[in-house]
Design an enzyme around this catalytic site. Structure first.
Site, PDB file in Angstrom:
ATOM      1  N   ASP A  15       0.617  -1.102   0.161  1.00  0.00           N
ATOM      2  CA  ASP A  15       0.097  -0.038  -0.031  1.00  0.00           C
ATOM      3  C   ASP A  15       0.859   1.255   0.016  1.00  0.00           C
ATOM      4  OD1 ASP A  15      -2.319   1.539   0.055  1.00  0.00           O
ATOM      5  OD2 ASP A  15      -1.910   1.597   2.382  1.00  0.00           O
ATOM      6  N   SER A  16       0.403   2.313  -0.199  1.00  0.00           N
ATOM      7  CA  SER A  16       1.036   3.696   0.190  1.00  0.00           C
ATOM      8  C   SER A  16       1.552   3.836   1.463  1.00  0.00           C
ATOM      9  CB  SER A  16       0.236   4.872  -0.541  1.00  0.00           C
ATOM     10  OG  SER A  16      -0.997   5.005   0.350  1.00  0.00           O
ATOM     11  N   CYS A  78      -4.405  -1.769  -1.758  1.00  0.00           N
ATOM     12  CA  CYS A  78      -4.449  -0.240  -2.132  1.00  0.00           C
ATOM     13  C   CYS A  78      -5.546  -0.051  -3.272  1.00  0.00           C
ATOM     14  CB  CYS A  78      -3.274   0.331  -2.537  1.00  0.00           C
ATOM     15  SG  CYS A  78      -3.102   2.245  -3.127  1.00  0.00           S
ATOM     16  N   ASN A  79      -6.578   0.566  -2.860  1.00  0.00           N
ATOM     17  CA  ASN A  79      -7.715   0.647  -3.927  1.00  0.00           C
ATOM     18  C   ASN A  79      -6.803   1.595  -5.103  1.00  0.00           C
ATOM     19  OD1 ASN A  79     -10.542  -0.080  -2.876  1.00  0.00           O
ATOM     20  ND2 ASN A  79      -9.277   0.621  -1.062  1.00  0.00           N
ATOM     21  N   THR A  80      -6.271   2.530  -4.932  1.00  0.00           N
ATOM     22  CA  THR A  80      -5.654   3.373  -5.884  1.00  0.00           C
ATOM     23  C   THR A  80      -4.983   2.824  -7.021  1.00  0.00           C
ATOM     24  OG1 THR A  80      -5.591   5.227  -4.336  1.00  0.00           O
ATOM     25  CG2 THR A  80      -4.556   5.678  -6.401  1.00  0.00           C
ATOM     26  N   GLU A 157      -3.211   8.867   8.137  1.00  0.00           N
ATOM     27  CA  GLU A 157      -1.732   8.910   8.515  1.00  0.00           C
ATOM     28  C   GLU A 157      -1.259   9.691   9.670  1.00  0.00           C
ATOM     29  OE1 GLU A 157       0.884   7.232   6.523  1.00  0.00           O
ATOM     30  OE2 GLU A 157      -0.736   6.224   5.243  1.00  0.00           O
ATOM     31  N   CYS A 189     -11.173   3.060   0.125  1.00  0.00           N
ATOM     32  CA  CYS A 189      -9.676   3.200   0.304  1.00  0.00           C
ATOM     33  C   CYS A 189      -9.243   2.308   1.695  1.00  0.00           C
ATOM     34  CB  CYS A 189      -9.621   4.747   0.605  1.00  0.00           C
ATOM     35  SG  CYS A 189      -7.610   5.088   1.235  1.00  0.00           S
ATOM     36  N   HIS A 191      -7.229   2.902   3.723  1.00  0.00           N
ATOM     37  CA  HIS A 191      -7.177   3.741   5.075  1.00  0.00           C
ATOM     38  C   HIS A 191      -8.450   3.727   5.700  1.00  0.00           C
ATOM     39  CE1 HIS A 191      -3.164   4.899   3.373  1.00  0.00           C
ATOM     40  NE2 HIS A 191      -2.989   5.663   4.388  1.00  0.00           N
TER      41      HIS A 191
HETATM   42  N1  DGL Z   1      -4.782   3.422   1.017  1.00  0.00           N
HETATM   43  C1  DGL Z   1      -4.595   3.604  -0.391  1.00  0.00           C
HETATM   44  C2  DGL Z   1      -6.117   3.370  -1.161  1.00  0.00           C
HETATM   45  O1  DGL Z   1      -6.475   2.482  -0.849  1.00  0.00           O
HETATM   46  C3  DGL Z   1      -4.127   5.040  -0.781  1.00  0.00           C
HETATM   47  C4  DGL Z   1      -4.394   6.105  -0.104  1.00  0.00           C
HETATM   48  C5  DGL Z   1      -3.341   7.179  -0.641  1.00  0.00           C
HETATM   49  O2  DGL Z   1      -2.333   6.938  -0.752  1.00  0.00           O
HETATM   50  O3  DGL Z   1      -3.956   8.171  -1.210  1.00  0.00           O
HETATM   51  O4  DGL Z   1      -6.504   4.051  -2.261  1.00  0.00           O
END
Ligand code: DGL
Length: 278
Positions: A15-16, A78-80, A157, A189, A191
């Site tokens: 993930d990010s 990570c969804n993105t 974060e 997301c 997060h």
């Molecule tokens: N947690 C990530 C997601 O699911 C990325 C969030 C991010 O880094 O902007 O998209």
């Protein structure tokens, strides 16, 4: 039982930043025999405001790094990156790789009763319309309402999970969706499950909160079984390496502090690596 030669290798999860830990946590709970190598790209978070080309480059570098750690399968937690890079990288790999969007869309389709689903995510995930596409392919009678929530990721974060500022931000984002009379809301997301109780307070009990992490762990379990890649060792057998290993691209201490507050066990070592070298 048929066993793949690589079945004792780890699952690579990335993930990010800390968000993917919500997926790692579900894998730990549901597939306790599996070992994990986690990478959090803490130097380059957030991903949600970056372009497809950039996310693809980051994902390729991370996959390259994970492969040096002998992984048998990869989960894009990570969804993105699932929305922007999965389709491309899966064609380049000779090991299985899954993302979180397909499992999340699937569970939302079964959860909704009034056929009105809300999706919240980063700007890039929402602009990809990937959830809408998959949901409408599965059931065209469903209407999907999407809302980007770019401030959520930095607030998470920062660890402001219950802060009044976060609550006010959430209210502004979610009011618009609640007016659409949705009965299910996808936390699109990784997060966002960390904001679950705050979001629950705002949306009330009538809206089902869909966390794709659980469904992703389930899909991973099915995939490992299908490919004869399940780790046959018991969790109590002494492992050859640490069962869960963590790597980040920056701020290892901050990551460790956060991880220890959400994982069911304490992380002792986190290694910082230079991901640009991969
Ligand atoms: N947690 C990530 C997601 O699911 C990325 C969030 C991010 O880094 O902007 O998209």
């Amino acid at each position: 039982m048929k066993e793949h030669k690589n079945c004792r290798a780890s699952i690579g999860v990335f993930d990010s930043g800390v968000g993917g830990l919500t997926v790692a946590r579900e894998i730990m709970r549901n597939l306790p025999k599996e070992h994990i190598v986690y990478f959090g790209d803490t130097a380059r978070v957030p991903y949600g405001s970056k372009s497809k080309d950039t996310i693809l480059r980051f994902s390729r570098q991370i996959i390259h790094f994970l492969r040096t750690q002998d992984v048998k399968a990869i989960v894009i937690a990570c969804n993105t990156a699932s929305a922007l890079a999965l389709d491309t990288v899966e064609k380049e790999l000779d090991i299985p790789i899954i993302g979180v969007i397909r499992p999340g869309a699937r569970v939302a389709v079964t959860a909704t009763k009034n056929h009105r689903i809300g999706v919240i995510g980063t700007e890039s995930t929402i602009n990809s319309h990937m959830y809408r596409k998959l949901i409408c392919e599965a059931d065209p009678s469903i209407t999907v309402y999407e809302k980007a929530c770019p401030l959520f990721c930095p607030l998470v974060e920062e660890g402001w999970l219950k802060d009044p500022v976060t609550k006010e931000v959430a209210r502004r984002y979610l009011d618009e969706l609640l007016e659409k009379d949705i009965d299910s809301l996808i936390l699109g997301c990784t997060h966002y499950p960390l904001l679950r109780s705050l979001i629950r307070d705002l949306v009330g009990d009538t809206v089902t909160l869909v966390n794709p992490a659980y469904e992703t762990a389930k899909e991973l379990g099915e995939l490992l079984a299908r490919e004869h890649l399940e780790n046959p060792d018991e969790p109590s057998d002494p492992p050859a390496t640490e069962p869960y290993r963590f790597f980040v691209s920056d701020m290892a201490d901050k990551f460790g502090h956060f991880a220890n507050s959400i994982l069911p066990y304490d992380i002792t070592t986190i290694q910082k690596i230079n991901i640009e070298e991969y």
